[in-house]
Enzyme design. Structure first.
Site, PDB file in Angstrom:
ATOM      1  N   GLY A   1      79.870  32.335  81.613  1.00  0.00           N
ATOM      2  CA  GLY A   1      80.332  33.450  82.422  1.00  0.00           C
ATOM      3  C   GLY A   1      81.510  34.163  81.790  1.00  0.00           C
ATOM      4  O   GLY A   1      81.599  35.401  81.823  1.00  0.00           O
TER       5      GLY A   1
ATOM      6  N   VAL B   1      79.542  24.485  80.883  1.00  0.00           N
ATOM      7  CA  VAL B   1      78.796  25.425  80.046  1.00  0.00           C
ATOM      8  C   VAL B   1      78.517  26.709  80.823  1.00  0.00           C
ATOM      9  O   VAL B   1      78.647  27.811  80.298  1.00  0.00           O
ATOM     10  CB  VAL B   1      77.486  24.810  79.535  1.00  0.00           C
ATOM     11  CG1 VAL B   1      76.790  25.772  78.578  1.00  0.00           C
ATOM     12  CG2 VAL B   1      77.739  23.478  78.849  1.00  0.00           C
ATOM     13  N   ASP B   2      78.139  26.586  82.086  1.00  0.00           N
ATOM     14  CA  ASP B   2      77.942  27.767  82.922  1.00  0.00           C
ATOM     15  C   ASP B   2      79.229  28.582  83.024  1.00  0.00           C
ATOM     16  O   ASP B   2      79.215  29.815  82.930  1.00  0.00           O
ATOM     17  CB  ASP B   2      77.503  27.350  84.326  1.00  0.00           C
ATOM     18  CG  ASP B   2      76.007  27.099  84.432  1.00  0.00           C
ATOM     19  OD1 ASP B   2      75.264  27.534  83.535  1.00  0.00           O
ATOM     20  OD2 ASP B   2      75.585  26.464  85.407  1.00  0.00           O
ATOM     21  N   LEU B   3      80.339  27.897  83.236  1.00  0.00           N
ATOM     22  CA  LEU B   3      81.616  28.594  83.400  1.00  0.00           C
ATOM     23  C   LEU B   3      82.007  29.321  82.118  1.00  0.00           C
ATOM     24  O   LEU B   3      82.413  30.496  82.152  1.00  0.00           O
ATOM     25  CB  LEU B   3      82.706  27.606  83.805  1.00  0.00           C
ATOM     26  CG  LEU B   3      82.486  26.897  85.142  1.00  0.00           C
ATOM     27  CD1 LEU B   3      83.586  25.872  85.393  1.00  0.00           C
ATOM     28  CD2 LEU B   3      82.429  27.893  86.287  1.00  0.00           C
TER      29      LEU B   3
END
Length: 403
Positions: A185, A180-182
């Site tokens: 980004g 999810v972070d990736l």
């Protein structure tokens, strides 16, 4: 550089930390932007301590965690305390001569320092200001912190990841990287590029509101539309695919091979390669819809056939026939793949204080005219503080036309 990069001349002020924000700004750095990473004095980005494993300094001391290296190459590190008046003022001056600012503080967290979008837009109307939070700038959860793991759970990803109920090891599972972070980004960098084009055309900046929860909902993709259309909430299916059969790992006598059949012709080709013409002609399996209806029987029949093959022989036979397939590699094996070596997927960059080069994964974007460049390795904490602060005295016009 012999070639101008796509974002040459763009300056990014990076107030983010951990992964989602730094992933976005590393993308911009790879594309040629000057990225100034603001870090807490003496501490830096949280991920500098997220180890082991850690790098090793030339003097044998412990260096930065490997985690930090993955998202921070190509940046300049500046130590500034934004809670101190002089630190906040330095940020304002930098924002006045930057094109982009990225931050992932809690909603309203920068307002008390005069570093929120409304305040900085007054000193730089062209500024593209990207805020990354767990739940966005509005809504009942806006004030709450959000982290990748909890968003994978709340956003439905864990409900469709893992073995099905009744199978050994059945439980909701997270993905093995902070996906999810990736993805956040990547969404953030896309939004920033769109806003930069708008700023170039109009001279008007804007505030970008990116939420991990929103991103995870978008990432449900076909699983979300499966529910929209059918009214049935998807469940965990292990390694099976909800919309394609056969599309999963199959056993061999020495391991497993993933077979990914995407259409009816590939299914018939698979059957031919396995010597199973009867399966190809069986009415129960002629179409993908029929194969989904009779998934259990078909998967069992194919597994019985593949279990007598070695992985190498099965992959060779399927590749020769044009059936998509592949081994389940370890991370080490990924970078030993001939394709990975040919595409140079590992980047090595020397850093003077480290005993060995910083090793990171190559940016997958291949641009023919403005290629990605890897100008600098992930920086030491505060490596560029003096250089960047001195730059403030050299800028003749805070409203300069940078784009």
């Amino acid at each position: 550089m012999s070639q101008t990069q796509a974002l040459s001349g763009v300056r990014v002020l990076d107030l983010s930390r951990v992964l989602a924000g730094p992933w976005a700004t590393q993308m911009l750095a790879d594309l040629g932007a000057e990225v100034i990473k603001i870090e807490r004095p003496g501490i830096g980005d949280d991920t500098r301590q997220w180890g082991p494993p850690f790098t090793t300094g030339t003097d044998g001391t412990r260096g930065d965690a490997a985690y930090f290296l993955c998202a921070n190459r190509g940046k300049k590190s500046v130590e500034l305390d934004i809670a101190a008046p002089e630190g906040a003022e330095a940020i304002r001056k930098l924002a006045a001569i930057s094109d982009v600012l990225v931050e992932n503080f809690k909603v309203g967290g920068l307002k008390k320092y005069g570093l929120d979008y409304a305040s900085l837009a007054k000193v730089n109307p062209r500024l593209v200001y990207c805020s990354i939070t767990g739940f966005g700038q509005t809504g009942p959860r806006a004030e709450q912190a959000g982290y990748d793991y909890m968003i994978q759970a709340m956003g439905g990803l864990m409900s469709i990841t893992g073995q099905p109920d009744g199978a050994p090891g059945a439980e909701p599972m997270k993905v093995g990287v902070a996906v999810v972070d990736l993805a956040t980004g990547l969404y953030a960098s896309n939004a920033i590029l769109a806003a930069l084009l708008h700023a170039r055309a109009t001279g008007q900046g804007q505030h970008i509101d990116i939420a991990l929860f929103d991103v995870q909902a978008a990432m449900l993709a076909n699983q979300a539309t499966n529910w929209f259309v059918s009214g049935v909430s998807p469940t965990r299916m292990g390694n099976a695919h909800p919309n394609l059969v056969p599309y999963q790992p199959f056993p061999c006598c020495d391991g497993s091979v993933v077979i990914a059949v995407g259409n009816d012709n590939q299914y018939r080709t698979l059957c031919g390669a396995l010597g199973a013409e009867g399966l190809a002609a069986d009415d129960r399996y002629l179409t993908n819809a029929a194969r989904i209806e009779n998934r259990v029987e078909l998967v069992s029949a194919i597994a019985a056939l593949t279990s007598g093959w070695t992985m190498r022989d099965l992959i060779a036979a399927l590749e020769a026939a044009g059936v998509p397939c592949g081994p389940i590699n370890t991370v080490e094996q990924v970078f030993a793949e001939p394709q990975a070596l040919h595409r140079e997927l590992e980047i090595r960059q020397a850093r003077a204080d480290l005993s060995s080069p910083a090793r990171t994964v190559a940016n997958p974007m291949r641009l023919s005219v403005t290629p990605v460049r890897y100008a600098e390795p992930p920086p030491r904490l505060g490596q560029n503080t003096e250089e960047v602060l001195a730059m403030l005295d050299d800028e003749p016009d805070k409203e300069s036309d940078r784009l």
